[in-house]
Design an enzyme around this catalytic site. Structure first.
Site, PDB file in Angstrom:
ATOM      1  N   THR A  67      66.832  15.508  17.311  1.00  0.00           N
ATOM      2  CA  THR A  67      66.412  15.835  18.607  1.00  0.00           C
ATOM      3  C   THR A  67      66.006  14.520  19.191  1.00  0.00           C
ATOM      4  O   THR A  67      66.305  13.279  18.856  1.00  0.00           O
ATOM      5  CB  THR A  67      64.977  16.770  18.628  1.00  0.00           C
ATOM      6  OG1 THR A  67      64.965  17.166  19.817  1.00  0.00           O
ATOM      7  CG2 THR A  67      64.097  16.104  18.171  1.00  0.00           C
ATOM      8  N   LYS A  71      70.243  11.914  19.455  1.00  0.00           N
ATOM      9  CA  LYS A  71      71.284  12.859  19.134  1.00  0.00           C
ATOM     10  C   LYS A  71      72.569  12.119  19.359  1.00  0.00           C
ATOM     11  O   LYS A  71      73.563  12.501  18.650  1.00  0.00           O
ATOM     12  CB  LYS A  71      71.261  14.122  20.004  1.00  0.00           C
ATOM     13  CG  LYS A  71      70.335  15.134  19.807  1.00  0.00           C
ATOM     14  CD  LYS A  71      70.224  16.265  20.982  1.00  0.00           C
ATOM     15  CE  LYS A  71      69.263  17.212  20.510  1.00  0.00           C
ATOM     16  NZ  LYS A  71      69.364  18.576  21.244  1.00  0.00           N
ATOM     17  N   GLY A 130      69.911  15.422  33.533  1.00  0.00           N
ATOM     18  CA  GLY A 130      70.093  14.703  32.333  1.00  0.00           C
ATOM     19  C   GLY A 130      71.344  14.035  31.769  1.00  0.00           C
ATOM     20  O   GLY A 130      72.423  14.623  32.233  1.00  0.00           O
ATOM     21  N   ALA A 134      71.418  16.612  24.761  1.00  0.00           N
ATOM     22  CA  ALA A 134      71.199  17.954  25.342  1.00  0.00           C
ATOM     23  C   ALA A 134      72.201  18.294  26.259  1.00  0.00           C
ATOM     24  O   ALA A 134      73.057  19.158  26.556  1.00  0.00           O
ATOM     25  CB  ALA A 134      70.060  18.341  25.445  1.00  0.00           C
ATOM     26  N   LEU A 223      65.896  23.782  29.046  1.00  0.00           N
ATOM     27  CA  LEU A 223      65.758  23.527  27.518  1.00  0.00           C
ATOM     28  C   LEU A 223      64.561  23.169  26.858  1.00  0.00           C
ATOM     29  O   LEU A 223      64.403  23.171  25.796  1.00  0.00           O
ATOM     30  CB  LEU A 223      67.041  22.457  26.961  1.00  0.00           C
ATOM     31  CG  LEU A 223      68.449  23.006  27.528  1.00  0.00           C
ATOM     32  CD1 LEU A 223      69.521  22.093  27.346  1.00  0.00           C
ATOM     33  CD2 LEU A 223      68.836  24.278  26.987  1.00  0.00           C
TER      34      LEU A 223
END
Length: 287
Positions: A67, A71, A130, A134, A223
């Protein structure tokens, strides 16, 4: 369950890590199938990532999740990538196969499954907030759902522009904007996905958008899952948008990870119940 010399170790690495409920999800699934496995979390600072991966491999950890903020940076330390990880350029699941660490991305499937059957998801303009791992998964999921225009908003504009260069093609129109600029575009988007830690515990009063910047009838997926109902989702509800809790893609990606490790599929209803209970307990303890 009894821990012994044959217990297989799985884990999550990230920084910070204390907000995670992944141990509750995976340990529940191991117990459901009566597997001699255990899932832990390890807080790994960015400067220690290389050493941590070498250590996990030396210890022959059977698999692990990845995480924020590792990533993307973890890729250089792996022995190979599945097509899902190659497509996104990000890894959230690693499997040890024949003493080689192979990276996968189950976030894409988690995001896609969480929104694909909701009416608001249609061809149109999407906003992804972002530019990390993710966000990469969100872009790929939106492409799979047929979106032709995606706006990437990020505090550091250069990182957003990098994603535009990576994913834009003849069929997909993309642009990068700053977090300040995105408020000029958010009202024209049918889907908005927050792929940043904004609003995550302990900064629960923060939100990238308020209700006046969210269009009525749009779909908002955050998320962030801890807290379960973030400030962004509260603002989206005020605006008359459909909201999707971050716990939904969390569970979907966890199921996919679990399948990669064990070839077994734990029941969604069980994991959702565990997630809700864990987040409620967290809220009482931290509130």
């Amino acid at each position: 369950m009894e821990i012994n010399s044959k217990t297989k170790l799985f884990c999550l690495i990230g920084h910070p890590i204390e907000h995670s409920i992944s141990p509750q999800l995976h340990n529940t699934a191991f117990k459901y199938f009566d597997l001699n496995c255990v899932y832990l979390t390890f807080d790994v600072e960015p400067t220690q990532l290389s050493r941590a991966i070498k250590g996990l491999k030396a210890l022959r950890v059977s698999g692990f999740n990845v995480t924020i903020p590792h990533k993307v940076s973890i890729i250089r330390y792996l022995d190979g990538l599945d097509i899902s990880a190659k497509e996104t350029g990000a890894v959230n699941t690693v499997v040890l196969k024949n003493n080689k660490l192979i990276g996968y991305n189950t976030d894409v499937e988690g995001i896609k499954k969480s929104i694909e059957n909701i009416e608001e998801v249609r061809d149109g303009r999407a906003l992804v907030i972002g530019a990390g791992g993710a966000a990469r998964a969100a872009i790929v999921a939106l492409k799979m759902l047929g979106f032709k225009e995606i706006i990437i908003a990020n505090r550091r504009l250069l990182r957003a522009a990098t994603l535009v260069r990576r994913f834009r093609d003849e069929e997909l129109n993309m642009r990068s904007v700053s977090l300040f600029e995105m408020k000029r575009y958010s009202k024209t988007c049918s889907v908005i996905i927050n792929a940043t830690p904004i609003g995550m515990w302990p900064h629960i009063d923060e939100t990238p958008l308020n209700s006046t910047e969210i269009p009525k009838g749009s779909l908002i997926l955050d998320l962030v899952y801890n807290p379960m109902k973030t400030r962004l989702l509260e603002e989206a509800k005020k605006a008359g948008a459909t909201i999707v809790y971050g716990v939904n893609p969390l569970i979907e990606q966890a199921i996919k990870s679990f399948q990669l490790w064990t070839n077994l599929e734990p029941p969604r209803e069980l994991l959702l119940k565990v997630a809700e209970q864990s987040l409620q307990t967290w809220g009482r303890n931290e509130g």
